[in-house]
Design a protein around this motif. Structure first.
Motif, PDB file in Angstrom:
ATOM      1  N   LYS A   3      45.569  -4.600   9.973  1.00 20.16           N
ATOM      2  CA  LYS A   3      45.068  -3.711  11.018  1.00 20.16           C
ATOM      3  C   LYS A   3      43.767  -4.245  11.603  1.00 20.16           C
ATOM      4  O   LYS A   3      43.044  -5.003  10.944  1.00 20.16           O
ATOM      5  CB  LYS A   3      44.899  -2.294  10.473  1.00 20.16           C
ATOM      6  N   ALA A  22      40.063   5.538  18.741  1.00 17.40           N
ATOM      7  CA  ALA A  22      41.048   5.199  17.705  1.00 17.40           C
ATOM      8  C   ALA A  22      41.731   6.473  17.193  1.00 17.40           C
ATOM      9  O   ALA A  22      42.952   6.500  17.014  1.00 17.40           O
ATOM     10  CB  ALA A  22      40.370   4.447  16.564  1.00 17.40           C
ATOM     11  N   LYS A  23      40.949   7.524  16.986  1.00 20.01           N
ATOM     12  CA  LYS A  23      41.534   8.795  16.522  1.00 20.01           C
ATOM     13  C   LYS A  23      42.522   9.329  17.556  1.00 20.01           C
ATOM     14  O   LYS A  23      43.604   9.786  17.216  1.00 20.01           O
ATOM     15  CB  LYS A  23      40.433   9.842  16.328  1.00 20.01           C
ATOM     16  N   GLY A  26      45.661   7.606  17.363  1.00 17.60           N
ATOM     17  CA  GLY A  26      46.240   7.572  16.012  1.00 17.60           C
ATOM     18  C   GLY A  26      46.233   6.186  15.392  1.00 17.60           C
ATOM     19  O   GLY A  26      47.128   5.835  14.630  1.00 17.60           O
ATOM     20  N   LEU A  27      45.213   5.392  15.728  1.00 19.45           N
ATOM     21  CA  LEU A  27      45.144   4.018  15.207  1.00 19.45           C
ATOM     22  C   LEU A  27      44.262   3.957  13.964  1.00 19.45           C
ATOM     23  O   LEU A  27      43.129   4.452  13.968  1.00 19.45           O
ATOM     24  CB  LEU A  27      44.560   3.086  16.293  1.00 19.45           C
ATOM     25  N   ASP A  28      44.783   3.331  12.939  1.00 19.54           N
ATOM     26  CA  ASP A  28      44.046   3.157  11.694  1.00 19.54           C
ATOM     27  C   ASP A  28      43.278   1.838  11.766  1.00 19.54           C
ATOM     28  O   ASP A  28      43.871   0.778  11.956  1.00 19.54           O
ATOM     29  CB  ASP A  28      45.086   3.116  10.558  1.00 19.54           C
ATOM     30  N   LEU A  29      41.947   1.915  11.622  1.00 15.94           N
ATOM     31  CA  LEU A  29      41.124   0.699  11.676  1.00 15.94           C
ATOM     32  C   LEU A  29      40.615   0.378  10.277  1.00 15.94           C
ATOM     33  O   LEU A  29      40.367   1.297   9.481  1.00 15.94           O
ATOM     34  CB  LEU A  29      39.905   0.937  12.585  1.00 15.94           C
ATOM     35  N   GLU A  30      40.404  -0.892  10.019  1.00 18.07           N
ATOM     36  CA  GLU A  30      39.673  -1.240   8.794  1.00 18.07           C
ATOM     37  C   GLU A  30      38.188  -1.148   9.142  1.00 18.07           C
ATOM     38  O   GLU A  30      37.706  -1.870  10.020  1.00 18.07           O
ATOM     39  CB  GLU A  30      40.039  -2.668   8.365  1.00 18.07           C
ATOM     40  N   TYR A  79      47.405  -0.396  21.826  1.00 18.80           N
ATOM     41  CA  TYR A  79      47.961   0.456  20.756  1.00 18.80           C
ATOM     42  C   TYR A  79      48.278   1.884  21.186  1.00 18.80           C
ATOM     43  O   TYR A  79      48.843   2.639  20.411  1.00 18.80           O
ATOM     44  CB  TYR A  79      46.989   0.508  19.565  1.00 18.80           C
ATOM     45  N   TYR A 197      39.183  16.234  15.858  1.00 20.20           N
ATOM     46  CA  TYR A 197      38.488  15.176  15.102  1.00 20.20           C
ATOM     47  C   TYR A 197      37.046  14.982  15.561  1.00 20.20           C
ATOM     48  O   TYR A 197      36.340  14.116  15.070  1.00 20.20           O
ATOM     49  CB  TYR A 197      39.275  13.860  15.253  1.00 20.20           C
TER      50      TYR A 197
END
Ligand SMILES: N[C@@H](CCC(=O)N[C@@H](CS)C(=O)NCC(=O)O)C(=O)O
Length: 223
Positions: A3, A22-23, A26-30, A79, A197
């Motif tokens: 990711k 990102a929220k 719905g993207l998951d970030l490191e 994304y 969020y």
């Protein structure tokens, strides 16, 4: 595929704009935290990634992308297939979003930084009425854009709202927004705060930055 990784700090308004984006998609970030007060952005390794030594900085595969506005646009484009209204494809609508992103970059955040940076990093005590009034001039501009529409670029939420709200909420106690003069800005802030969020991703970090700023100013004045 791994990711995307984000160098960030919750205190940093532009980092929070990216986290809001990102929220929203719905993207998951490191997440890779950077402590600016300890100078972690000035290490040779970080400077190699980003000679401008700013956060947020995004790593996505082979690509390194700097600047929150560019990162937000990139993330939605790559994304956020289902959330394209956050950075519309229509040329005119997109130009409007870009213009508001530049408003944040060139005016809102620039004026916040002009006030905050000398106090947070260089022991300054300059919290002059001029610097505050210069920030408050931006409230008039925002009120103008929000006069006939709920969001900065129309009836849809866009990344320009995320970038601007992260900045505005980081400075609206030292540069208060008069509710009678700027009712639309107040309504807009309330609208953004209703996102599920919002508090976790932006509100807490903005409050913390405002407290640290006040504490640092008091400390510098006591020296
Ligand atoms: N236009 C940039 C501004 C980024 C920026 O100035 N970030 C601050 C933290 S809020 C920073 O990294 N400051 C450290 C420095 O400039 O050396 C963006 O939107 O990403």
């Amino acid at each position: 595929m791994s990711k995307p990784a984000l160098y960030y700090a919750t205190l940093s308004p532009p980092s929070r704009a990216v986290l809001l984006t990102a929220k929203a998609i719905g993207l998951d970030l490191e997440l890779r935290p950077i402590n600016l007060l300890n100078g972690e952005h000035l290490t040779p390794e970080f400077l190699k990634l980003n000679p401008q030594h700013t956060i947020p900085t995004l790593i996505d595969g082979e690509a390194t992308i700097i600047d929150s506005h560019a990162i937000c646009a990139y993330l939605v484009e790559k994304y956020g297939q289902k959330e394209q209204q956050l950075y519309p494809k229509d040329l005119v609508q997109r130009a409007n979003v870009d213009a508001r992103l530049h408003l944040d970059s060139g005016h809102l955040f620039a004026r916040l930084r002009f006030l905050y940076e000398p106090i947070l990093y260089y022991g300054s005590t300059d919290c002059s009425i001029d610097k505050i009034a210069y920030i408050q001039k931006c409230w008039e501009i925002l009120e103008g854009f929000l006069k006939d529409q709920p969001y900065l670029c129309g009836s849809d939420l866009t990344i320009a709202d995320f970038c601007a709200v992260a900045t505005v909420t980081s400075v609206n106690d030292v540069a208060p927004i008069d509710e009678f003069k700027f009712p639309k800005v107040h309504a807009w802030l309330k609208r953004l705060a209703e996102l599920p969020y919002y508090q976790e991703v932006n509100g807490d970090g903005a409050d913390e930055l405002k407290s640290i700023f006040k504490a640092k100013l008091a400390e510098n004045r006591g020296k």
